[in-house]
Design an enzyme around this catalytic site. Structure first.
Site, PDB file in Angstrom:
ATOM      1  CE  LYS A  52      -3.673  -2.568   2.257  1.00  0.00           C
ATOM      2  NZ  LYS A  52      -4.258  -3.024   3.528  1.00  0.00           N
ATOM      3  CD  GLN A  96      -2.925  -4.499   6.756  1.00  0.00           C
ATOM      4  OE1 GLN A  96      -2.830  -3.546   5.999  1.00  0.00           O
ATOM      5  NE2 GLN A  96      -3.675  -5.552   6.478  1.00  0.00           N
ATOM      6  CG  ASP A 119      -8.968  -0.129   5.241  1.00  0.00           C
ATOM      7  OD1 ASP A 119      -8.823  -0.432   4.041  1.00  0.00           O
ATOM      8  OD2 ASP A 119      -8.159  -0.441   6.144  1.00  0.00           O
TER       9      ASP A 119
END
Ligand code: NAD
Length: 291
Positions: A52, A96, A119
């Protein structure tokens, strides 16, 4: 049978984002900036976050990677999220998952400011998604929609069977496939570990989205001819023929299922790169919000 090539589609979408960012910057606009938090050193999480962050630099985004030890307290992590919420330069915040067991993932997700929830896991984002309002869509289902759109696959009126009901993949995927939008308007069956006679469901499916986390779970006898197969699973299995001793496979028994399908995503190079595209599009969108 056509392979849905996530690598090629994501390269195309990334070029579009890159040129949009270059234009924004040339007009003195805000450079999108993603902050990623990694707690502990789970190898898969390391790989996901690394990719990412690399994509951010490829696209001309700024990025910040904050790493913490796995014994970090929940209170300290919440304080770090709060700092990022208040930092005007940061547009998107990504924590994460999975987090160490002693930290509540819900508490951390809820602490992210909804305007920076790239997200798409925050209850506000998920609620807006359910109501069909403009919001950040969860990156993986969003990436799958982008892929269907790219290939011009019309799912309207089709029967989609989603396997797996997680908050980050299966459940939002079922909502997005069914909503009155394009791509969408499908008839959706959401299945899970308590579903009785899953095979009877999947044999009726025009489209199957497998998000289970079990290697080669979906076998050819569970799939009707001409079905469209989206394999979300990422599973590492032993493979003595590889130097590393292992390889990645999806939730679908690709070699046996592929010949029966009209379209299928491979693993790797299918849904994975599309997830990163979804995240990057969300980060660009977040950078356009006036702070
Ligand atoms: P999860 O473990 O949170 O959820 C798995 C789901 O599968 C559960 O809802 C469970 O009910 C269902 N399930 C388990 N056994 C089943 C069975 N026998 N029959 C029917 N349903 C069953 O997983 P997740 O976070 O949704 O991830 C699923 C997979 O997708 C994992 O392999 C994960 O690594 C992968 N993943 C990939 C991406 C990507 O970008 N490609 C993104 C997220 C997750």
């Amino acid at each position: 049978m056509q392979i849905l090539d996530g690598l090629a589609v994501s390269a195309h979408i990334k070029e579009q984002i890159k040129s949009e960012v270059a234009t924004i910057k040339s007009k003195g606009g805000k450079t999108p900036h993603l902050a990623a938090i990694l707690v502990g050193n789970n190898p898969a999480s390391e790989a996901y976050v690394g990719s990412k962050v690399r994509t951010c630099s490829e696209l001309g985004f700024g990025s910040t990677l904050l790493r913490f030890d796995s014994d970090m307290s929940e209170a300290d992590l919440l304080a770090e999220v709060q700092k990022l919420n208040e930092d005007k330069d940061i547009d998107g915040i990504l924590v994460q998952l999975p987090l160490p067991k002693h930290i509540s993932e819900n508490a951390v997700i809820n602490a992210i400011h909804p305007d920076k929830d790239v997200d798409g896991f925050h209850p506000i984002s998920q609620g807006k998604m359910l109501l069909g309002q403009d919001t950040f869509l969860p990156a993986t289902p969003y990436g799958i929609l982008l892929m269907l759109e790219y290939y011009g696959i019309d799912i309207s009126g089709k029967h989609c069977v989603v396997i797996g009901r997680s908050n980050i993949v299966g459940s939002p995927m079922s909502v997005l496939l069914a909503r009155n939008a394009h791509p969408g308007n499908a008839t959706v069956t959401l299945t899970h570990s308590r579903t009785k006679d899953l095979k009877a469901m999947t044999l009726q499916a025009d489209v199957i989205v497998a998000a289970i986390g079990k290697p080669k779970f979906l076998t050819s006898d569970m799939v009707k001819d001409g079905a469209i197969i989206i394999d979300v699973g990422i599973n590492r299995i032993d493979d003595a023929t590889r130097k590393s001793g292992s390889r990645l496979v999806g939730d679908v028994d690709f070699d046996a299922v592929a010949p029966k399908c009209s379209y299928i995503t491979p693993v790797p190079k299918g849904v994975g790169p599309m997830t990163i595209c979804g995240l990057m599009k969300n980060t660009l969108k977040a950078s356009q919000i006036a702070r």
